[in-house]
Design an enzyme around this catalytic site. Structure first.
Site, short mmCIF file in Angstrom:
data_model
loop_
_atom_site.label_atom_id
_atom_site.label_comp_id
_atom_site.label_asym_id
_atom_site.label_seq_id
_atom_site.Cartn_x
_atom_site.Cartn_y
_atom_site.Cartn_z
N CYS A 47 76.66 -0.74 -11.78
CA CYS A 47 77.34 0.48 -12.20
C CYS A 47 77.80 1.23 -10.96
CB CYS A 47 76.37 1.34 -13.00
SG CYS A 47 77.21 2.64 -13.89
N ASN A 75 69.62 -14.38 -5.46
CA ASN A 75 68.77 -13.52 -6.28
C ASN A 75 69.25 -13.41 -7.72
OD1 ASN A 75 70.53 -12.21 -4.22
ND2 ASN A 75 70.37 -10.47 -5.61
N1 PLP Z 1 67.50 -10.41 0.09
C1 PLP Z 1 67.44 -10.81 -1.18
C2 PLP Z 1 67.97 -12.15 -1.57
C3 PLP Z 1 66.85 -9.98 -2.16
O1 PLP Z 1 66.79 -10.39 -3.42
C4 PLP Z 1 66.35 -8.72 -1.74
C5 PLP Z 1 65.78 -7.79 -2.74
O2 PLP Z 1 66.18 -7.78 -3.89
C6 PLP Z 1 66.44 -8.35 -0.40
C7 PLP Z 1 67.02 -9.22 0.49
C8 PLP Z 1 65.93 -7.04 0.10
O3 PLP Z 1 64.53 -7.07 0.22
P1 PLP Z 1 63.72 -5.69 0.34
O4 PLP Z 1 63.74 -5.07 -1.01
O5 PLP Z 1 62.34 -6.10 0.76
O6 PLP Z 1 64.40 -4.89 1.38
#
Ligand code: PLP
Length: 389
Positions: free
Chosen positions: A324, A150
């Site tokens: 943070c 992410n």
């Molecule tokens: N996994 C990854 C790689 C993510 O980027 C995110 C959210 O940012 C999640 C899981 C969690 O998803 P949710 O917000 O639908 O719980």
């Protein structure tokens, strides 16, 4: 002030067509799909259609899709299921750069007698496959390795991971929350047993996700109660959001080429122009295979939070590579795992584009960011030294 939204890995705008598709199922067609009457039956038909649309985007079969409340639930459910399937296997493998939805869950397991291995990544964010081969054994119940990161957008070789996992008879789960809709996925020819997806990352509303479970892979439900989702996930279906997710997946499928060509073109231009215009800048994960919409860029000797604040004053939304925690600004666990020096990690900014991003918006960032970095660097002694050159 016009908003320039470049934080699409955090969440996305609900597509107008998606909203139109879900609206009647909130106000008019609000029946329970489990009801025997015709009113509920109409909704069931639409839920079935949504399941097909989601399955189509990832090359799966509709029966392999379980609707959940979010990516986090899907991640937790997949890992917990594998541990129940293999009660005698007490080892779990994941990576140091997972989202907390996986990492926190796995770390919690070590308090319950499980051995948890967190695989390392190299300076480009690439997975240490030798470490995986050396760590996995007959005691491993599940390996959970994300499809794409992410923060950096770095894509892991999940099919290869899956093949290694299969040799030891363990289950393989991948968190594909950031990958789905951005790159093509095909579960029909895949070594993945379970996969998580989240609606709000692909222009559906927040609070809807799926867990894909390959046909034949044993599964134990996370939520128990009613018989919804063939007893694999209890709880009255979030029908409007399921229907919205179906539409969002259909749209994502039709925009995949666009994402890989037009969006990637804009991302590449943003990246190369910022590197050209701003000295002492570098791409986190540069040189690794990455998602077409994501760039994490480090600017040495400047605080990421300060950059975000200045960008925000101009209506530009991005995110930083710091978290943070208890009043101190810690570089993110992902950048730390990659060994990004503190002086760079602190000044790391992530821009994540979507199909709504325009060339004009990218031009604005390319114009506005260099003076912001300069201003930020003027505030620190090392930054000033750098500017003097
Ligand atoms: N996994 C990854 C790689 C993510 O980027 C995110 C959210 O940012 C999640 C899981 C969690 O998803 P949710 O917000 O639908 O719980």
């Amino acid at each position: 002030m016009k908003v320039i939204y470049l934080d699409n890995n955090a969440t996305t705008k609900v597509d107008e067509a998606v909203f139109e598709e879900m609206r009647p199922y909130l106000t008019e067609l609000y029946g329970n799909p489990s009801s025997m009457h015709y009113f509920g039956g109409q909704v069931q038909k639409k839920v079935d259609e949504a399941r097909k649309r989601v399955a189509s985007l990832i090359g799966a079969q509709p029966e392999e899709i379980i609707f959940t409340a979010c990516g986090t639930e899907s991640d937790n459910a997949a890992i917990k299921s594998a541990l129940e399937v293999f009660p005698n296997r007490r080892h779990v493998i994941t990576t140091r750069v997972e989202h907390p939805a996986v990492l926190t869950f796995c770390r919690g397991l070590s308090k319950h007698g499980y051995r948890v291995t967190e695989l390392n990544v190299d300076s480009k964010g690439r997975l240490d496959m030798d470490e995986l081969r050396a760590s996995i054994d007959e005691n491993t119940a599940v390996v959970s390795v994300m499809y794409a990161n992410n923060e950096t957008g770095v894509i892991f070789p999940v099919e290869e991971v899956g093949r290694i996992v299969k040799e030891k008879g363990a289950l393989f789960h991948t968190d594909a929350v950031q990958a789905v809709g951005k790159i093509p996925l095909n579960m029909a020819a895949s070594s993945i047993d379970m996969l998580s997806l989240s609606g709000h990352k692909l222009h559906a509303p927040k609070g809807i996700g799926i867990l894909y479970v390959r046909k034949g892979v044993p599964f134990r439900p996370f939520l128990v109660g009613g018989h919804q989702e063939k007893s694999r996930r209890a709880g009255t279906e979030n029908t409007a959001s399921i229907i919205a997710l179906g539409k969002a997946c259909e749209l994502a499928e039709s925009h995949l080429v666009d994402e890989n060509v037009r969006v990637k073109g804009m991302r590449d231009r943003l990246e190369s122009e910022l590197l050209r215009l701003i000295p002492a800048s570098r791409i986190n994960g540069g040189g690794a295979e990455r998602l077409p919409n994501t760039v994490s860029i480090a600017f040495e000797y400047v605080e990421g939070e300060l950059i975000l604040l200045y960008l925000s004053e101009l209506g530009i939304c991005a995110s930083s590579g710091s978290a943070c925690t208890s009043g101190s600004l810690e570089p993110s666990h992902v950048l730390r795992a990659m060994g990004v020096p503190f002086t760079c990690a602190h000044g790391s900014i992530r821009f994540s584009l979507s199909r709504y991003t325009t060339d004009d918006e990218i031009d604005t960032v390319i114009r506005e960011l260099p003076p912001i970095i300069r201003r930020g660097r003027e505030m620190s002694p090392f930054g000033r030294d750098l500017l003097k050159g």
